[in-house]
Scaffold this active site. Structure first.
Site, PDB file in Angstrom:
ATOM      1  N   HIS A   1     -64.798 -50.462   2.603  1.00  0.00           N
ATOM      2  CA  HIS A   1     -65.867 -51.467   2.486  1.00  0.00           C
ATOM      3  C   HIS A   1     -66.967 -50.972   1.536  1.00  0.00           C
ATOM      4  O   HIS A   1     -68.153 -51.124   1.818  1.00  0.00           O
ATOM      5  CB  HIS A   1     -66.466 -51.789   3.858  1.00  0.00           C
ATOM      6  CG  HIS A   1     -65.545 -52.596   4.741  1.00  0.00           C
ATOM      7  ND1 HIS A   1     -65.284 -53.923   4.519  1.00  0.00           N
ATOM      8  CD2 HIS A   1     -64.828 -52.258   5.845  1.00  0.00           C
ATOM      9  CE1 HIS A   1     -64.446 -54.375   5.461  1.00  0.00           C
ATOM     10  NE2 HIS A   1     -64.149 -53.384   6.267  1.00  0.00           N
TER      11      HIS A   1
ATOM     12  N   ASP B   1     -71.495 -53.282   2.187  1.00  0.00           N
ATOM     13  CA  ASP B   1     -70.092 -53.706   2.300  1.00  0.00           C
ATOM     14  C   ASP B   1     -69.547 -54.013   0.913  1.00  0.00           C
ATOM     15  O   ASP B   1     -70.257 -53.879  -0.085  1.00  0.00           O
ATOM     16  CB  ASP B   1     -69.950 -54.910   3.249  1.00  0.00           C
ATOM     17  CG  ASP B   1     -68.653 -54.835   4.051  1.00  0.00           C
ATOM     18  OD1 ASP B   1     -67.587 -54.744   3.422  1.00  0.00           O
ATOM     19  OD2 ASP B   1     -68.712 -54.840   5.295  1.00  0.00           O
TER      20      ASP B   1
ATOM     21  N   GLU C   1     -61.227 -50.313   8.745  1.00  0.00           N
ATOM     22  CA  GLU C   1     -60.480 -51.023   7.711  1.00  0.00           C
ATOM     23  C   GLU C   1     -60.495 -50.302   6.354  1.00  0.00           C
ATOM     24  O   GLU C   1     -60.857 -50.882   5.340  1.00  0.00           O
ATOM     25  CB  GLU C   1     -61.050 -52.448   7.555  1.00  0.00           C
ATOM     26  CG  GLU C   1     -60.937 -53.242   8.841  1.00  0.00           C
ATOM     27  CD  GLU C   1     -61.556 -54.633   8.766  1.00  0.00           C
ATOM     28  OE1 GLU C   1     -61.026 -55.531   9.435  1.00  0.00           O
ATOM     29  OE2 GLU C   1     -62.556 -54.835   8.058  1.00  0.00           O
TER      30      GLU C   1
HETATM   31  C1  TNX Z   1     -63.571 -57.162  11.124  1.00  0.00           C
HETATM   32  S1  TNX Z   1     -65.057 -55.436  13.107  1.00  0.00           S
HETATM   33  C2  TNX Z   1     -64.454 -56.351  10.446  1.00  0.00           C
HETATM   34  C3  TNX Z   1     -65.462 -56.963   9.539  1.00  0.00           C
HETATM   35  C4  TNX Z   1     -65.288 -58.444   9.426  1.00  0.00           C
HETATM   36  C5  TNX Z   1     -64.968 -59.044  10.785  1.00  0.00           C
HETATM   37  C6  TNX Z   1     -64.864 -60.523  10.804  1.00  0.00           C
HETATM   38  C7  TNX Z   1     -64.934 -54.542  11.897  1.00  0.00           C
HETATM   39  C8  TNX Z   1     -65.220 -53.166  12.180  1.00  0.00           C
HETATM   40  N1  TNX Z   1     -64.571 -55.011  10.680  1.00  0.00           N
HETATM   41  O1  TNX Z   1     -65.443 -56.334   8.297  1.00  0.00           O
HETATM   42  O2  TNX Z   1     -66.443 -58.995   8.906  1.00  0.00           O
HETATM   43  O3  TNX Z   1     -63.763 -58.488  11.256  1.00  0.00           O
HETATM   44  O4  TNX Z   1     -64.827 -61.039  12.103  1.00  0.00           O
END
Ligand code: TNX
Length: 538
Positions: A263, A193, A327
């Site tokens: 990430h 990450d 994301e």
């Molecule tokens: C969303 S769930 C994210 C993570 C974070 C998390 C915190 C997802 C695919 N991505 O990168 O750690 O929320 O709850």
């Protein structure tokens, strides 16, 4: 009235039982059927032998698990051997069906545990283990029963984020132990990450050397104050292979996640030429979503990703590989001449409400998917991958509610349900105040989680067919140290195990609480931390 009758029944059965007796009604997840049989039960003592029929090496190993568990739980030392009575028989039986099913038949003479596969035998052993009282005993009486059991879902997952905070391999094994007790069969390991790259990759040594270390870490909810302490850690390939083996012995498949194309600051710090701007980049010291992601316009990026994954495949034999996809802001790609050139070359067009860069992301993901498919593997991605065209055969991990699972199933794709409102174990499980530790501000008490049904009764036929099961995620931005990790997953993992194992219509939170009171004794025995809020709530 129903409750009163229930408690009288429970009290009466307790009266006729000795405190150290085995009790299958206290096992989590509760077996599908437990039928009382005529006649006396089985008395286990130090002269009981475990008879492993056939020459299957896995069955031999399972017998050793059983012997170890009985010893841990009661102090009684069993041995393997053959006998006409006072024997526990383990045998594979091809006439039985169900890949993870087992049958337990208990009478005065013996306990017979049969299954089509060694997986089923393993779960039968877990049921025997969880029926024990976990008090020192000289003998244990098992009731005369016939148990037929098998899980509702074939995918029963737990995730652990070792990128935001690093967990030593000894703890990861402990996490696997906790999962095994709860019949979970898939460990989704979030290994890379923005805040750290945690896998040794021989071809790209800087990933572990530079990408695994951040100069410091923000305190609290990105409050702008930093601790000033460098933080890092990664797993060597030997450690990872050892973990894969450890998990496999406990019927747990490890699915590694290399989160792409976002990430990725850990990798970009090590190899800045893989980003759109060329860097320099820093391993993130705060939490959240960052604009710098892998450049989808450079051939080098594709080569890098394929080479990294080739080493990952060599370590992890799992059918599925998780390639993230969540994301990933497309801001850099919009301004990157190489990404824009790629879009033109491929003649990509925007789809629905999503910009053309979403299609570039899916092109990127499909290149990776094809590479993995050629090596016999399948891909899992977070539900954002549904924003563009998706390779057939991809499995969607639906985290933003029911929608992702629904949309995937409608396109004929398999889905794993891990909705943020139920399955995020980084959220609180205690009510508003007082809270002694800082976590994300979500609130998922055990009772709410327990009410979750991955395939609701009114689901479409497509969903019924394509939902593989449920998983919970432990993101670790705020999870520092193994005790907090255990506390966050227990007792919620027990609730998840009943979601994944039992038929929804048979679930009852009040009865679960009784079973879980017994399970808590097992947690205490192993020294696992757990949240006690459930017992404080009315
Ligand atoms: C969303 S769930 C994210 C993570 C974070 C998390 C915190 C997802 C695919 N991505 O990168 O750690 O929320 O709850």
């Amino acid at each position: 009235m129903k409750k009163l009758i229930m408690s009288i029944a429970v009290a009466l059965s307790a009266l006729s039982m000795h405190a150290g007796d085995a009790d299958f009604s206290l096992v989590v997840p509760l077996p599908q059927t437990i039928q009382a049989q005529k006649g006396a039960g089985f008395i286990l003592n130090a002269t009981t032998v475990v008879d492993v029929q056939g020459d299957d090496a896995t069955l031999q190993r399972d017998a050793q698990f059983l012997i170890d568990y009985v010893k841990e739980a009661s102090g009684i030392q069993l041995t393997t051997g053959k006998a006409k009575k006072n024997v526990i028989i383990l045998k594979l039986n091809q006439k039985l069906s169900g890949e993870e099913a087992y049958q337990l038949t208990i009478n005065e003479k013996n306990i017979v545990l049969e299954a089509k596969t060694t997986k089923g035998i393993f779960y039968g052993i877990q049921t025997l283990r969880k029926s024990l009282s976990f008090t020192p005993e000289e003998s244990i009486t098992f009731p005369a029963v016939k148990i037929n059991d098998q899980p509702r879902f074939g995918y029963r997952g737990m995730h652990l984020d070792c990128a935001r905070h690093f967990f030593p391999i000894e703890f990861v094994k402990r996490y696997i132990d906790i999962m095994a007790l709860h019949n979970m069969n898939t460990f989704h390991w979030h290994l890379t990450d923005d805040q750290g790259w945690r896998v040794e990759i021989k071809k790209y040594p800087k990933l572990a050397q530079l990408g695994s270390e951040r100069p410091q870490t923000v305190i609290g909810h990105n409050a702008g104050i930093f601790d000033g302490i460098p933080y890092g850690g990664y797993y060597t390939q030997d450690q990872l292979r050892d973990l894969v083996k450890y998990a496999a012995e406990r019927n747990i498949t490890v699915i590694p996640e290399i989160d792409l194309p976002g990430h990725m600051l850990g990798a970009l710090k090590a190899y800045p030429e893989l980003g759109c701007t060329g860097g320099p980049y820093e391993v993130a010291t705060e939490w959240g979503v960052f604009d710098d992601i892998l450049c989808a316009g450079k051939d080098n990026t594709y080569t890098f990703v394929k080479n990294v994954l080739d080493e990952v495949l060599d370590i992890f034999p799992s059918k599925y590989i998780h390639i993230g996809g969540d994301e990933a802001p497309r801001k850099r790609w919009k301004n990157c001449p190489l990404c824009q050139k790629k879009i033109k070359e491929l003649n990509l067009q925007p789809k629905g409400n999503f910009p053309v860069e979403a299609q570039l992301q899916n092109y990127f993901m499909s290149q990776v998917t094809k590479h993995l498919a050629a090596k016999g593997r399948k891909v899992i991605g977070w539900d954002e991958i549904l924003e563009g065209d998706i390779e057939p055969g991809t499995t969607v991990m639906s985290w933003r509610g029911l929608a992702g699972g629904k949309a995937a199933a409608e396109q004929g794709l398999d889905a794993i349900m891990t909705p943020v409102d139920y399955c995020y174990f980084d959220y609180y499980q205690t009510p508003e105040m007082p809270r002694d530790i800082m976590l994300f501000n979500g609130y998922i008490p055990v009772e709410k989680l327990y009410s979750y049904d991955p395939v609701p009764a009114d689901a479409s036929e497509a969903m019924k067919k394509h939902i593989l099961g449920a998983q919970a995620n432990l993101w670790s931005e705020y999870i520092i140290g193994h005790e907090l990790a255990e506390y966050q997953v227990l007792p919620r993992m027990a609730a998840l195990s009943e979601i994944d194992w039992m038929d929804f219509s048979k679930k009852d939170f009040g009865q679960f609480k009784v079973r879980e009171t017994h399970m808590a004794k097992i947690y205490d025995h192993y020294g696992w931390k757990y949240c006690k809020q459930m017992w404080k709530d009315k």
